[in-house]
Design a protein around this motif. Structure first.
Motif, PDB file in Angstrom:
ATOM      1  N   VAL A 246      -8.899  97.896  55.044  1.00  0.00           N
ATOM      2  CA  VAL A 246     -10.186  98.449  55.485  1.00  0.00           C
ATOM      3  C   VAL A 246     -10.748  97.582  56.595  1.00  0.00           C
ATOM      4  O   VAL A 246     -11.019  96.398  56.393  1.00  0.00           O
ATOM      5  CB  VAL A 246     -11.188  98.520  54.315  1.00  0.00           C
ATOM      6  N   LEU A 247     -10.910  98.149  57.770  1.00  0.00           N
ATOM      7  CA  LEU A 247     -11.500  97.421  58.888  1.00  0.00           C
ATOM      8  C   LEU A 247     -13.022  97.489  58.819  1.00  0.00           C
ATOM      9  O   LEU A 247     -13.590  98.523  58.437  1.00  0.00           O
ATOM     10  CB  LEU A 247     -11.003  97.983  60.211  1.00  0.00           C
ATOM     11  N   VAL A 248     -13.655  96.402  59.193  1.00  0.00           N
ATOM     12  CA  VAL A 248     -15.114  96.292  59.134  1.00  0.00           C
ATOM     13  C   VAL A 248     -15.636  95.987  60.536  1.00  0.00           C
ATOM     14  O   VAL A 248     -15.119  95.092  61.214  1.00  0.00           O
ATOM     15  CB  VAL A 248     -15.528  95.151  58.174  1.00  0.00           C
ATOM     16  N   SER A 249     -16.637  96.744  60.984  1.00  0.00           N
ATOM     17  CA  SER A 249     -17.148  96.529  62.334  1.00  0.00           C
ATOM     18  C   SER A 249     -18.540  97.135  62.486  1.00  0.00           C
ATOM     19  O   SER A 249     -18.936  98.014  61.717  1.00  0.00           O
ATOM     20  CB  SER A 249     -16.206  97.163  63.361  1.00  0.00           C
ATOM     21  N   SER A 250     -19.257  96.674  63.489  1.00  0.00           N
ATOM     22  CA  SER A 250     -20.552  97.276  63.819  1.00  0.00           C
ATOM     23  C   SER A 250     -20.364  98.425  64.800  1.00  0.00           C
ATOM     24  O   SER A 250     -21.301  99.166  65.088  1.00  0.00           O
ATOM     25  CB  SER A 250     -21.489  96.218  64.427  1.00  0.00           C
ATOM     26  N   ALA A 251     -19.151  98.590  65.311  1.00  0.00           N
ATOM     27  CA  ALA A 251     -18.862  99.645  66.293  1.00  0.00           C
ATOM     28  C   ALA A 251     -18.662 100.989  65.596  1.00  0.00           C
ATOM     29  O   ALA A 251     -17.947 101.080  64.593  1.00  0.00           O
ATOM     30  CB  ALA A 251     -17.621  99.286  67.095  1.00  0.00           C
ATOM     31  N   THR A 252     -19.285 102.026  66.131  1.00  0.00           N
ATOM     32  CA  THR A 252     -19.139 103.370  65.560  1.00  0.00           C
ATOM     33  C   THR A 252     -18.605 104.372  66.591  1.00  0.00           C
ATOM     34  O   THR A 252     -18.527 105.554  66.297  1.00  0.00           O
ATOM     35  CB  THR A 252     -20.493 103.884  65.033  1.00  0.00           C
ATOM     36  N   ASP A 253     -18.252 103.899  67.790  1.00  0.00           N
ATOM     37  CA  ASP A 253     -17.780 104.815  68.826  1.00  0.00           C
ATOM     38  C   ASP A 253     -16.436 105.412  68.446  1.00  0.00           C
ATOM     39  O   ASP A 253     -15.637 104.810  67.716  1.00  0.00           O
ATOM     40  CB  ASP A 253     -17.671 104.108  70.174  1.00  0.00           C
ATOM     41  N   LYS A 254     -16.193 106.601  68.955  1.00  0.00           N
ATOM     42  CA  LYS A 254     -15.000 107.368  68.597  1.00  0.00           C
ATOM     43  C   LYS A 254     -13.705 106.643  68.962  1.00  0.00           C
ATOM     44  O   LYS A 254     -12.726 106.674  68.212  1.00  0.00           O
ATOM     45  CB  LYS A 254     -15.047 108.728  69.285  1.00  0.00           C
ATOM     46  N   ASP A 255     -13.684 105.946  70.100  1.00  0.00           N
ATOM     47  CA  ASP A 255     -12.463 105.261  70.547  1.00  0.00           C
ATOM     48  C   ASP A 255     -12.067 104.145  69.581  1.00  0.00           C
ATOM     49  O   ASP A 255     -10.888 103.971  69.268  1.00  0.00           O
ATOM     50  CB  ASP A 255     -12.668 104.680  71.944  1.00  0.00           C
ATOM     51  N   THR A 256     -13.064 103.390  69.101  1.00  0.00           N
ATOM     52  CA  THR A 256     -12.767 102.291  68.181  1.00  0.00           C
ATOM     53  C   THR A 256     -12.246 102.819  66.853  1.00  0.00           C
ATOM     54  O   THR A 256     -11.288 102.293  66.287  1.00  0.00           O
ATOM     55  CB  THR A 256     -14.027 101.438  67.943  1.00  0.00           C
ATOM     56  N   VAL A 257     -12.897 103.874  66.348  1.00  0.00           N
ATOM     57  CA  VAL A 257     -12.465 104.475  65.080  1.00  0.00           C
ATOM     58  C   VAL A 257     -11.053 105.037  65.216  1.00  0.00           C
ATOM     59  O   VAL A 257     -10.214 104.872  64.325  1.00  0.00           O
ATOM     60  CB  VAL A 257     -13.448 105.573  64.638  1.00  0.00           C
ATOM     61  N   GLN A 258     -10.765 105.666  66.355  1.00  0.00           N
ATOM     62  CA  GLN A 258      -9.429 106.221  66.581  1.00  0.00           C
ATOM     63  C   GLN A 258      -8.390 105.109  66.667  1.00  0.00           C
ATOM     64  O   GLN A 258      -7.276 105.235  66.148  1.00  0.00           O
ATOM     65  CB  GLN A 258      -9.410 107.056  67.855  1.00  0.00           C
ATOM     66  N   GLN A 259      -8.750 104.008  67.317  1.00  0.00           N
ATOM     67  CA  GLN A 259      -7.838 102.869  67.413  1.00  0.00           C
ATOM     68  C   GLN A 259      -7.496 102.341  66.026  1.00  0.00           C
ATOM     69  O   GLN A 259      -6.333 102.016  65.739  1.00  0.00           O
ATOM     70  CB  GLN A 259      -8.474 101.753  68.254  1.00  0.00           C
ATOM     71  N   ALA A 260      -8.498 102.265  65.159  1.00  0.00           N
ATOM     72  CA  ALA A 260      -8.275 101.792  63.793  1.00  0.00           C
ATOM     73  C   ALA A 260      -7.344 102.737  63.038  1.00  0.00           C
ATOM     74  O   ALA A 260      -6.436 102.307  62.324  1.00  0.00           O
ATOM     75  CB  ALA A 260      -9.606 101.672  63.061  1.00  0.00           C
ATOM     76  N   THR A 261      -7.553 104.027  63.213  1.00  0.00           N
ATOM     77  CA  THR A 261      -6.721 105.023  62.535  1.00  0.00           C
ATOM     78  C   THR A 261      -5.271 104.945  62.999  1.00  0.00           C
ATOM     79  O   THR A 261      -4.347 104.936  62.187  1.00  0.00           O
ATOM     80  CB  THR A 261      -7.268 106.439  62.796  1.00  0.00           C
ATOM     81  N   LEU A 262      -5.070 104.870  64.320  1.00  0.00           N
ATOM     82  CA  LEU A 262      -3.719 104.827  64.863  1.00  0.00           C
ATOM     83  C   LEU A 262      -2.985 103.552  64.469  1.00  0.00           C
ATOM     84  O   LEU A 262      -1.764 103.546  64.339  1.00  0.00           O
ATOM     85  CB  LEU A 262      -3.770 104.947  66.389  1.00  0.00           C
ATOM     86  N   ALA A 263      -3.743 102.473  64.257  1.00  0.00           N
ATOM     87  CA  ALA A 263      -3.125 101.206  63.858  1.00  0.00           C
ATOM     88  C   ALA A 263      -2.719 101.204  62.394  1.00  0.00           C
ATOM     89  O   ALA A 263      -1.976 100.322  61.953  1.00  0.00           O
ATOM     90  CB  ALA A 263      -4.080 100.044  64.139  1.00  0.00           C
ATOM     91  N   GLY A 264      -3.206 102.187  61.636  1.00  0.00           N
ATOM     92  CA  GLY A 264      -2.813 102.283  60.229  1.00  0.00           C
ATOM     93  C   GLY A 264      -3.870 101.863  59.235  1.00  0.00           C
ATOM     94  O   GLY A 264      -3.570 101.649  58.055  1.00  0.00           O
ATOM     95  N   ALA A 265      -5.131 101.749  59.679  1.00  0.00           N
ATOM     96  CA  ALA A 265      -6.205 101.394  58.746  1.00  0.00           C
ATOM     97  C   ALA A 265      -6.399 102.508  57.729  1.00  0.00           C
ATOM     98  O   ALA A 265      -6.337 103.688  58.067  1.00  0.00           O
ATOM     99  CB  ALA A 265      -7.506 101.146  59.500  1.00  0.00           C
TER     100      ALA A 265
END
Length: 235
Positions: free
Chosen positions: A80-99
């Protein structure tokens, strides 16, 4: 069960550890950054789940996630990644990385509990997961298990971001836009065969739901997604 918390901010790390501790009896290990976390994993630490900050010196959360996903004994550990960022690009990056999940700071106890819910005794918590059998979902959508896991993880991250977004919309009195977001999430539940989750959201699609009811429903949906993901991995 062991839980690894990785965050270079000691206050954030302490807050998250406190919230995890409040969810049940977990053996919590902490790491001061990604490099420290990786060293502990290389030394034999085998957590049941990892909560990790996204942006850290020496080794970022994404970089640690990539190492975990290529490690034979750790590849399937929920991350589970934790961040203050909510932008779509960051969330997509997390998903593609396997989070397997994404939590937005400041932490909400319901979000943390939802990710730990799969490791708790569901009967004791009075929770019953109602959903289409994964094999039926695969056949209906014409996809493989790996693709379904990608969909479920992406939907889970979307739910996490939606909690913050809908909270802001309701605070501004934008009930119509909040309802539109909920309708999209309801459609996602239906598409993925999450019957119980869809039922949890349906009462919110009419009238003017309060934020407390919305957040409770979203937490229930996240738990459903986590359990369905676990069933898919089990084959």
């Amino acid at each position: 069960m062991k839980v690894l918390v990785v965050d270079d901010d000691v206050v954030s790390r302490m807050v998250l550890m406190h919230l995890i501790d409040g969810c049940g009896k977990f053996d919590i290990a902490e790491a001061e950054d990604g490099a420290d976390g990786w060293q502990q994993l290389e030394d034999g630490l085998r957590p049941g789940i990892i909560f990790c900050d996204l942006r850290m010196p020496r080794l970022s959360g994404i970089e640690l996630l990539q190492r975990v996903r290529t490690h034979g004994e750790l590849a399937q550990v929920p991350f589970v990644l934790v961040s203050s960022a909510t932008d779509k690009d960051t969330v997509q990056q997390a998903t593609l990385a396997g989070a397997t999940g994404y939590i937005v700071k400041p932490f909400q106890s319901d979000q943390v509990r939802a990710h730990l819910g799969a490791f708790l005794d569901q009967a004791a918590n009075g929770y019953e997961h109602s959903a289409e059998a994964p094999a039926e979902t695969l056949a209906r959508l014409g996809i493989g298990a790996d693709r379904l896991l990608v969909y479920l993880t992406g939907f889970q991250n979307q739910l996490t971001a939606a909690g913050t977004e809908i909270d802001a919309l309701l605070a501004r009195g934008e009930q119509g836009e909040a309802r539109l977001r909920l309708e999209r999430l309801h459609t996602g539940c239906t598409t993925l065969g999450l019957h119980g989750a869809a039922a949890a959201l349906k009462p919110l699609l009419s009238g003017q739901p309060g934020n407390e009811a919305v957040q409770a429903a979203l937490t229930d949906v996240v738990r459903a997604v986590l359990q369905q993901s676990s069933l898919v991995r089990q084959g």
